[in-house]
Design a protein around this motif. Structure first.
Motif, short mmCIF file in Angstrom:
data_model
loop_
_atom_site.label_atom_id
_atom_site.label_comp_id
_atom_site.label_asym_id
_atom_site.label_seq_id
_atom_site.Cartn_x
_atom_site.Cartn_y
_atom_site.Cartn_z
N PRO A 233 0.80 -1.22 0.00
CA PRO A 233 0.00 0.00 0.00
C PRO A 233 0.84 1.28 0.00
CG PRO A 233 -0.89 -1.59 1.56
CD PRO A 233 0.41 -2.13 1.10
N GLU A 234 2.01 1.26 0.73
CA GLU A 234 2.83 2.47 0.80
C GLU A 234 3.35 2.87 -0.59
OE1 GLU A 234 3.14 -0.15 2.67
OE2 GLU A 234 2.55 0.57 4.68
N LYS A 235 3.77 1.89 -1.36
CA LYS A 235 4.25 2.16 -2.72
C LYS A 235 3.12 2.75 -3.58
CE LYS A 235 6.14 -0.14 -6.80
NZ LYS A 235 6.54 -1.43 -7.41
N PHE A 236 1.93 2.21 -3.41
CA PHE A 236 0.77 2.69 -4.15
C PHE A 236 0.49 4.16 -3.85
CE2 PHE A 236 -3.86 3.42 -3.82
CZ PHE A 236 -4.18 3.43 -5.16
N LEU A 237 0.53 4.54 -2.52
CA LEU A 237 0.26 5.93 -2.13
C LEU A 237 1.33 6.87 -2.68
CD1 LEU A 237 -0.91 5.40 1.56
CD2 LEU A 237 -2.33 5.98 -0.41
N ASN A 238 2.61 6.43 -2.64
CA ASN A 238 3.69 7.26 -3.18
C ASN A 238 3.48 7.53 -4.67
OD1 ASN A 238 5.04 7.53 -0.75
ND2 ASN A 238 6.19 5.62 -1.02
#
Length: 376
Positions: free
Chosen positions: A20-25
């Motif tokens: 999810p963190e990669k997606f938000l970035n």
């Protein structure tokens, strides 16, 4: 600018991606504004975004090999979208209501009820001359003025009532009852056997009193039994042929849809002796039929009652075919009552829908025949 404002809306999404963190970035990198972000589980995030950014979010989800699900949507753009899906239904409903309203404001049938001396065809013809026929607007008909006009046109009308019921103009006529018509006919004159419009006159002896195009009533003199010049006349038996257009109306009711009772071929019966008014049964019918026809035969001492079973059957006939067949049957029935020299030159078919899937078929026949007769 106004159109851009109409496209505004909010979406709440559940996005499932491995990281999810990669997606938000990636979303922030694409300048996608996220108003709210809540973590549902290890791989799922719930986001609230503007509708215009949805395509960018989809692209990023695909890059991350994830899945996106729309949880909630709001805004004018979605109202418009729902309206587009229902526009055909709305238009159809408006057209149907509009059409129904327009049709309900018009007359689609003219029902004429007369007695013996006035033919419905005669009244229908007079109505047509007055501009009253199927398709006319109800607002164009003043029933009281119409009653007065018909009374003025037809002297045989004693009393008339015209009323609009639904989409039908109903006319009820009471005829004048007059004593037998006294004519100038003498013994040996040829008179009209019925009403008609003269077409051709052939005189063997006597003097013709009518010409082509004359309208005659029953009893009018057609051929006088007098010959010779004025002042030197002499009597002869009037002989000749007078061909005229005459009118006959026949009608029939038929069922083209719904249910009707038909005989199945199953029969049961009672047989009994009638002795001094008392019935002694030799055979008693079981008669478990729900619907049946009952025919009783009285032969004196030994009598019989027949029960013919009837059952409901679905009817779904082709209206055009059934009307054509009925018109032919009525024509055949009329031909049997006419003389051999008479011929049907035209027919007018009027079909009226009545209750329970039935139609009333009225046929007006124009018959060319000899109407000359010599009274006894």
């Amino acid at each position: 600018m106004m159109f851009d404002k109409l496209k505004t809306g909010k979406l709440v999404l559940d996005v499932s991606v491995p990281i999810p963190e990669k997606f938000l970035n990636l979303l922030w990198k694409e300048n996608v504004i996220i108003e709210k972000a809540n973590r549902i589980d290890i791989t799922t995030i719930r986001l609230e975004i503007d509708y215009e950014n949805y395509s960018e979010v989809e692209k990023v989800v695909k890059k991350c090999r994830g899945k996106v699900k729309i949880i909630h949507r709001e805004g004018f753009i979605f109202v418009v979208s729902r309206m587009k899906k229902q526009i055909s239904l709305i238009i159809g409903g408006v057209v149907f209501i509009g059409g129904l309203y327009l049709l309900s404001n018009q007359i689609w049938a003219v029902d004429i009820s007369t007695k013996e001396n006035i033919a419905p065809y005669e009244i229908r013809k007079e109505l047509t001359e007055l501009g009253v026929k199927p398709g006319i607007s109800k607002g164009d008909i003043n029933v009281y003025a119409l009653e007065k006009k018909l009374e003025d046109i037809n002297s045989n009308i004693l009393w008339i009532r015209a009323r609009i019921e639904g989409s039908t103009l109903k006319i009820v006529i009471e005829e004048k009852v007059t004593p037998p018509k006294l004519t100038n006919a003498h013994i040996g004159d040829c008179v009209a056997g019925m009403d008609g419009e003269i077409k051709r006159v052939y005189v063997n002896s006597g003097t013709a009193k009518v010409v082509s195009g004359d309208i005659v009533r029953e009893g009018d003199v057609l051929i006088s039994g007098i010959q010779g010049r004025e002042g030197d006349e002499y009597q002869v038996p009037a002989k000749g042929t007078v061909i005229a257009n005459t009118f006959y109306e026949k009608e029939m009711e038929l069922q083209i849809s719904g249910k009707k009772l038909e005989r199945t071929g199953h029969i049961d019966n009672d047989v009994y002796l009638n002795i001094c008014g008392r019935k002694i049964y030799l055979k008693k019918a079981i008669n478990k039929f729900k619907y049946y026809d009952k025919i009783e035969t009285n032969r004196g001492v030994i009598n019989e009652v027949m029960y013919f079973q009837r059952e409901e059957k679905e009817v779904n006939e082709n209206k055009d075919e059934i009307v054509k067949k009925a018109a032919n049957q009525l024509e055949e029935s009329l031909l049997k009552s006419l003389t051999n020299d008479a011929k049907i030159t035209n027919k007018e078919i009027n079909v009226q829908d009545i209750e329970d899937g039935k139609v009333r078929i009225k046929v007006m026949f124009l018959v060319e025949q000899n109407i000359a007769m010599t009274p006894n």
